[in-house]
Design an enzyme around this catalytic site. Structure first.
Site, PDB file in Angstrom:
ATOM      1  N   HIS A 518       0.848  -1.184   0.000  1.00  0.00           N
ATOM      2  CA  HIS A 518       0.000   0.000   0.000  1.00  0.00           C
ATOM      3  C   HIS A 518       0.884   1.235   0.000  1.00  0.00           C
ATOM      4  O   HIS A 518       0.967   1.963   0.983  1.00  0.00           O
ATOM      5  CB  HIS A 518      -0.948  -0.040   1.187  1.00  0.00           C
ATOM      6  CG  HIS A 518      -1.676  -1.353   1.283  1.00  0.00           C
ATOM      7  ND1 HIS A 518      -2.132  -1.882   2.459  1.00  0.00           N
ATOM      8  CD2 HIS A 518      -2.004  -2.250   0.318  1.00  0.00           C
ATOM      9  CE1 HIS A 518      -2.723  -3.055   2.214  1.00  0.00           C
ATOM     10  NE2 HIS A 518      -2.656  -3.297   0.926  1.00  0.00           N
TER      11      HIS A 518
HETATM   12  C1  LIG Z   1       0.254  -9.247  -2.193  1.00  0.00           C
HETATM   13  C2  LIG Z   1      -0.671  -8.063  -2.270  1.00  0.00           C
HETATM   14  C3  LIG Z   1      -1.791  -8.012  -1.460  1.00  0.00           C
HETATM   15  C4  LIG Z   1      -2.665  -6.932  -1.516  1.00  0.00           C
HETATM   16  N1  LIG Z   1      -3.777  -6.955  -0.730  1.00  0.00           N
HETATM   17  C5  LIG Z   1      -4.636  -5.920  -0.758  1.00  0.00           C
HETATM   18  C6  LIG Z   1      -5.823  -5.946   0.041  1.00  0.00           C
HETATM   19  O1  LIG Z   1      -6.120  -6.922   0.717  1.00  0.00           O
HETATM   20  N2  LIG Z   1      -6.626  -4.871   0.030  1.00  0.00           N
HETATM   21  C7  LIG Z   1      -6.350  -3.775  -0.723  1.00  0.00           C
HETATM   22  O2  LIG Z   1      -7.104  -2.817  -0.634  1.00  0.00           O
HETATM   23  N3  LIG Z   1      -5.271  -3.742  -1.527  1.00  0.00           N
HETATM   24  C8  LIG Z   1      -4.410  -4.797  -1.570  1.00  0.00           C
HETATM   25  N4  LIG Z   1      -3.311  -4.776  -2.387  1.00  0.00           N
HETATM   26  C9  LIG Z   1      -3.125  -3.612  -3.273  1.00  0.00           C
HETATM   27  C10 LIG Z   1      -3.959  -3.733  -4.545  1.00  0.00           C
HETATM   28  O3  LIG Z   1      -3.582  -4.872  -5.254  1.00  0.00           O
HETATM   29  C11 LIG Z   1      -3.755  -2.476  -5.376  1.00  0.00           C
HETATM   30  O4  LIG Z   1      -4.184  -1.372  -4.620  1.00  0.00           O
HETATM   31  C12 LIG Z   1      -4.541  -2.468  -6.687  1.00  0.00           C
HETATM   32  O5  LIG Z   1      -4.284  -3.579  -7.482  1.00  0.00           O
HETATM   33  C13 LIG Z   1      -4.182  -1.178  -7.427  1.00  0.00           C
HETATM   34  O6  LIG Z   1      -4.815  -1.096  -8.677  1.00  0.00           O
HETATM   35  P1  LIG Z   1      -4.093  -0.345  -9.869  1.00  0.00           P
HETATM   36  O7  LIG Z   1      -5.014  -0.406 -11.008  1.00  0.00           O
HETATM   37  O8  LIG Z   1      -3.628   0.973  -9.399  1.00  0.00           O
HETATM   38  O9  LIG Z   1      -2.759  -1.198 -10.152  1.00  0.00           O
HETATM   39  P2  LIG Z   1      -2.617  -2.740 -10.614  1.00  0.00           P
HETATM   40  O10 LIG Z   1      -3.842  -3.496 -10.285  1.00  0.00           O
HETATM   41  O11 LIG Z   1      -1.338  -3.246 -10.081  1.00  0.00           O
HETATM   42  O12 LIG Z   1      -2.497  -2.623 -12.204  1.00  0.00           O
HETATM   43  C14 LIG Z   1      -1.440  -1.937 -12.830  1.00  0.00           C
HETATM   44  C15 LIG Z   1      -1.160  -2.583 -14.176  1.00  0.00           C
HETATM   45  O13 LIG Z   1      -0.356  -1.717 -14.965  1.00  0.00           O
HETATM   46  C16 LIG Z   1       0.625  -2.472 -15.651  1.00  0.00           C
HETATM   47  N5  LIG Z   1       1.745  -1.585 -15.987  1.00  0.00           N
HETATM   48  C17 LIG Z   1       2.627  -0.998 -15.138  1.00  0.00           C
HETATM   49  N6  LIG Z   1       3.502  -0.250 -15.814  1.00  0.00           N
HETATM   50  C18 LIG Z   1       3.159  -0.334 -17.127  1.00  0.00           C
HETATM   51  C19 LIG Z   1       3.709   0.238 -18.314  1.00  0.00           C
HETATM   52  N7  LIG Z   1       4.746   1.051 -18.269  1.00  0.00           N
HETATM   53  N8  LIG Z   1       3.111  -0.084 -19.508  1.00  0.00           N
HETATM   54  C20 LIG Z   1       2.052  -0.939 -19.564  1.00  0.00           C
HETATM   55  N9  LIG Z   1       1.510  -1.500 -18.451  1.00  0.00           N
HETATM   56  C21 LIG Z   1       2.053  -1.194 -17.255  1.00  0.00           C
HETATM   57  C22 LIG Z   1       0.986  -3.554 -14.660  1.00  0.00           C
HETATM   58  O14 LIG Z   1       1.597  -4.668 -15.294  1.00  0.00           O
HETATM   59  C23 LIG Z   1      -0.389  -3.894 -14.067  1.00  0.00           C
HETATM   60  O15 LIG Z   1      -1.051  -4.895 -14.787  1.00  0.00           O
HETATM   61  C24 LIG Z   1      -2.409  -5.850  -2.385  1.00  0.00           C
HETATM   62  C25 LIG Z   1      -1.297  -5.890  -3.213  1.00  0.00           C
HETATM   63  C26 LIG Z   1      -0.434  -6.981  -3.169  1.00  0.00           C
HETATM   64  C27 LIG Z   1       0.735  -7.016  -4.077  1.00  0.00           C
END
Ligand SMILES: Cc1cc2nc3c(=O)[nH]c(=O)nc-3n(C[C@H](O)[C@H](O)[C@H](O)COP(=O)(O)OP(=O)(O)OC[C@H]3O[C@@H](n4cnc5c(N)ncnc54)[C@H](O)[C@@H]3O)c2cc1C
Ligand code: SF4
Lengths: 591, 242
Positions: A518
């Site tokens: 986080h």
């Molecule tokens: C082990 C673990 C446990 C977690 N548990 C919780 C929980 O219980 N509760 C909670 O609230 N949150 C939790 N989280 C956090 C949660 O997963 C994230 O807050 C959430 O996925 C964020 O969404 P997002 O769309 O911002 O990023 P993501 O879901 O990570 O998506 C980002 C995407 O962008 C892609 N990307 C990155 N850079 C580039 C680029 N330059 N070009 C093209 N693609 C790119 C990545 O490959 C990825 O697929 C956890 C995270 C982890 C790792």
């Protein structure tokens, strides 16, 4: 360079927020393209049983995570230090494929407390400006809880969150979190049943006078069909949840809630193995013309688009903004500039709770989120901070997400780390131990920020993101205070032994220890372009056809897991794009 | 729209088969199960398998590893030791994997090995290199101090040396001994507890010892019986049952 046919909307990164953006914009009929650097992933064939139940591959070697060999971050503790690379996974983990970290998250699904969103105003009003140390630079989100409530609900109904409401339309309900903001509707599903460790914790917490409730969980407690018509199946508490994909269609993820519908839309296209390196601007620097990415063959590709949505995860969002020259980089010496500003993290403590052999915890029975009990009495501003002299708080967590022996086996204090003594302790305690932990907020400070590293590069030769971060006194105090409350509960549980991990003054931020993924800030939202990078709709103040989703928008961190709030903010943003921006492109808020 | 089966056929078959093989032990305590299972029920295919020939480690390195992991997790009445669990085989096979080649780590320089430990691993060595250099240097040191290689020393002396390595009390030219020790201990525990398909945890002995049911991953019926000992022994990914 290859130049592709223009699209209306390009989504950079196809994880949780990219998928929400995609599905919510699909009905406009506009041509939408999502670029994802990783591979396509789906429950079948990627997470099927029994191959998912492989602790070494997924839990330890991190099969689903971003390969650090290609791209990582660098870390230093202070502005005057030289940063070194985060070479092996420890403190946090990054997603890497379609679904992002949404594949291998736990599914702990929280809303913010109302005061979290207006923290600066709230603290100033209740305790006075002086209550905040000089270098603390916390800010309001520019969005109030009541306004955000429908979007928080929308994300819960997408995910099929299982939980017990604590505040329904202002009425406090038994068994829920009495400190939560008012919700208009109950959770879509009832809470997951407690594991035994959680039950012992909740009984003890009640006896001490606190208010335990089941953790809101995106591990479904029963079959559920979401508003898109996508179905989830009930979770079986398999113990291989966080760090793993779900083989049961039970953990909410883009794959289990959105993709089956979105992937069939004719105006939506997904290109995998497409790593975006830059958001391109026109000569005025005020308008994005699209993005540049590197495809699977290593070729540079230019993708023109009218609207760019950056949803690459908090760290990568910040890096892309810096690499693209959108917004002024933050300068810790002057406090001016916005990109990279207010990086924050979370502070955890944990207590190993060891029982005699007649207490069968069966620690391997666990969901990433479900089956755990929470005490929220000391989070946010749920208690009077006046006598304690710190801002923020933590929730207290009782139970376990699994008993995977490489990562999760715990032994009582005083046990040697190897040899016959370690082995005997592992054997005697494994089935009879559980955990109580605190999950705490971190405020933002003038000297904690993100920028581009001057030395280290990724596989494409582009500079890595540099983290400058260490703990401040406020957080040590917070953690000490809430951990003492947790210890009161543990004492009531009457264990035979306990162990404690607590970060104390003088302990530096240790990137070897996993705490949470986080990470927050760096492209924060707020009321004015002087103090934030985005307006309340997550639209760049500087380049109005760029929107940035995810926890990079948080001006400081919460005690809660972030994704409930991330989802809510994304839904609020996409509604403004759909209903206002697309009709008349331009700034949604006048600077 | 997309209505998906919550459980794939292969999974159901797998579970059915493994449940059939489990004797009716639901009223026995886990300790009792562990006892009945660690002895006779062992899968003979593995027990009688040919002795593993290391592919990466040399003979002297192999001797070192056996002698070291035998002290990290000794064999005794509590359960299998690291050697009988196949930890050296696990280590050797990991060296051949991307992990051993450092393929999972960021390995671009400059390297700043004297960074604060809180900033994590900063050596230039991949796991393969760390083992090769570390073992050679320690054997060298043992030869000088004790006139024998590590593997030839008695158990209590090996224990003492391992303690010194752990605390970084032995100074070697190229290799920080605490980092080497930490790598060895981490990988040893990984091999001991990982699924047997990686070469360690033979016959799921480490899982049986602690009471971990391995790849069962199906506890919907058990969460509502809090405090009752879970009755089934472990299964492995490739279908070993007990
Ligand atoms: C082990 C673990 C446990 C977690 N548990 C919780 C929980 O219980 N509760 C909670 O609230 N949150 C939790 N989280 C956090 C949660 O997963 C994230 O807050 C959430 O996925 C964020 O969404 P997002 O769309 O911002 O990023 P993501 O879901 O990570 O998506 C980002 C995407 O962008 C892609 N990307 C990155 N850079 C580039 C680029 N330059 N070009 C093209 N693609 C790119 C990545 O490959 C990825 O697929 C956890 C995270 C982890 C790792
Ligand atoms: S614990 Fe539940 S939600 Fe998590 S992976 Fe297992 S079955 Fe899926």
């Amino acid at each position: 360079m290859i130049r592709m046919k223009p699209v209306d909307i390009v989504i950079v990164g196809f994880g949780w927020t990219g998928a929400i953006m995609g599905i919510e914009l699909a009905d406009t009929g506009l041509k939408i393209l999502a670029l994802e650097r990783g591979a396509y992933r789906d429950t079948s064939p990627d997470f099927v049983y029994p191959h998912n139940a492989d602790e070494l591959a997924y839990g330890i070697r991190g099969e689903l995570f971003q390969p650090l060999a290609r791209e990582t971050v660098t870390v230093r503790h202070a502005v005057s230090d030289t940063a070194v690379p985060y070479r092996q996974y420890g403190s946090f983990l990054f997603g890497n494929n379609v679904g992002g970290a949404g594949i291998h998250w736990n599914g702990q699904h929280y809303r913010p407390s109302p005061e979290d969103l207006e923290i600066h105003s709230h603290i100033s009003k209740r305790y006075g400006q002086k209550f905040m140390p000089d270098d603390m630079q916390i800010q309001d989100y520019g969005v109030a809880y009541d306004e955000l409530e429908p979007y928080l609900e929308q994300f819960e109904y997408l995910c099929g969150t299982s939980g017990t409401a604590g505040n329904l339309n202002g009425e406090i309900k038994p068994g829920g979190n009495p400190f939560e903001g008012a919700r208009k509707k109950p959770y879509p599903n009832p809470a997951v049943a407690d594991t035994y460790g959680a039950k012992l914790f909740a009984d003890a917490a009640r006896a001490v006078g606190y208010h335990p409730f089941p953790q809101p969980s995106d591990n479904a407690s029963r079959p559920y069909t979401n508003p898109h018509g996508v179905r989830l199946g009930p979770c079986n508490l398999c113990g291989y949840c966080e760090r793993f994909g779900c083989f049961m269609y039970s953990k909410a993820s883009p794959q289990t809630t959105i993709l089956p519908v979105l992937m069939r839309k004719p105006n939506f296209e997904l290109r995998t193995h497409s790593h975006v390196t830059k958001i391109n601007l026109d000569s005025s620097g005020k308008r994005a013309t699209g993005v540049t990415y590197i495809d699977a063959q290593g070729q540079q590709v230019e993708q023109p688009a009218d609207l760019v949505i950056v949803s690459a995860f908090q760290m990568h969002n910040v890096r892309l903004m810096l690499l693209s020259g959108i917004g002024t980089p933050y300068d810790p010496n002057t406090g001016k500039g916005v990109i990279g500003k207010n990086y924050a993290y979370q502070m955890m403590s944990s207590i190993g709770v060891f029982f005699d052999k007649d207490v069968a915890i069966n620690p391997f029975i666990g969901g990433g989120a479900g089956g755990v009990q929470i005490v929220d009495d000391f989070n946010a501003d749920h208690f009077d901070h006046g006598p304690h002299g710190f801002v923020g708080g933590a929730y207290i967590y009782g139970g376990q997400t699994g008993g995977r022996p490489i990562q999760q086996l715990i032994v009582p204090p005083g046990t040697p780390s190897w040899g016959a003594g370690w082995k005997k302790a592992a054997k005697d305690n494994y089935l009879h131990a559980t955990t109580v932990a605190t999950h705490g907020s971190v405020m933002s400070y003038r000297d904690r920020y993100l920028d581009l590293d001057p030395t280290y590069k990724d596989a494409f030769g582009l500079p890595l993101l540099r983290i400058t971060f260490d703990w401040h006194d406020n957080e040590y105090k917070m953690s000490q205070f809430v951990t003492e409350r947790a210890q009161e509960i543990v004492k009531q549980m009457n264990p035979k032994a306990t162990s404690l991990t607590l970060r104390k003054p003088g302990d530096h931020y240790d990137i070897r220890q996993y705490q949470t993924t986080h990470t927050t800030g760096g492209v924060i939202q707020g009321a004015s372009p002087d103090s934030s990078a985005l307006n309340r709709f997550q639209q760049s103040w500087d380049v109005s056809n760029v929107f940035v989703t995810g926890a990079s928008a948080f001006p400081q961190n919460l005690g809660y897991n972030p994704t409930g709030l991330i989802g809510g903010l994304t839904y609020m943003s996409v509604k403004a794009i759909r209903e206002t921006y697309l009709k008349q492109p331009g700034p949604l808020v006048q600077a | 729209m997309s209505s998906k089966q919550p459980s794939s056929p292969s999974r159901r078959d797998f579970l059915r088969q493994s449940l059939v093989a489990v004797p009716a032990v639901s009223l026995m305590g886990t300790a009792a199960i562990a006892q009945t299972q660690s002895g006779t029920a062992a899968t003979p295919a593995v027990a009688a398998g040919p002795k593993y020939t290391p592919r990466y480690f040399t003979a002297p390195e192999w001797d070192f590893l056996e002698a070291a992991v035998d002290r990290l997790i000794p064999s005794n009445e509590d359960g299998p030791g690291a050697v009988e669990a196949g930890v050296p085989e696990f280590l050797d096979r990991q060296m051949e994997a991307a992990y051993g080649h450092g393929g999972l780590w960021y390995m671009q320089g400059p390297f700043v090995p004297d960074s604060p430990p809180t900033l994590g691993y900063q050596l230039r060595y991949t796991p393969r290199e760390l083992y090769r250099k570390g073992i050679a240097a320690i054997d060298d040191w043992c030869q000088k101090q004790h006139n024998q290689k590590f593997a030839a020393l008695p158990a209590d002396q090996r224990d003492a040396i391992l303690h010194q390595l752990e605390k970084g009390e032995i100074k070697l030219d190229d290799v920080p001994t605490a980092a080497f020790f930490s790598q060895l201990l981490t990988n040893t525990k990984e091999g001991y507890f990982a699924d047997p398909m990686y070469g360690g945890n033979k016959q799921m002995g480490a899982w049986k010892m602690i009471g971990f049911p391995g790849a069962r991953a199906d506890f919907a019926d058990w969460v509502e019986q809090p405090g009752k000992v879970y009755p089934f022994g472990p299964v492995s990914i490739e279908g070993a049952k007990s």
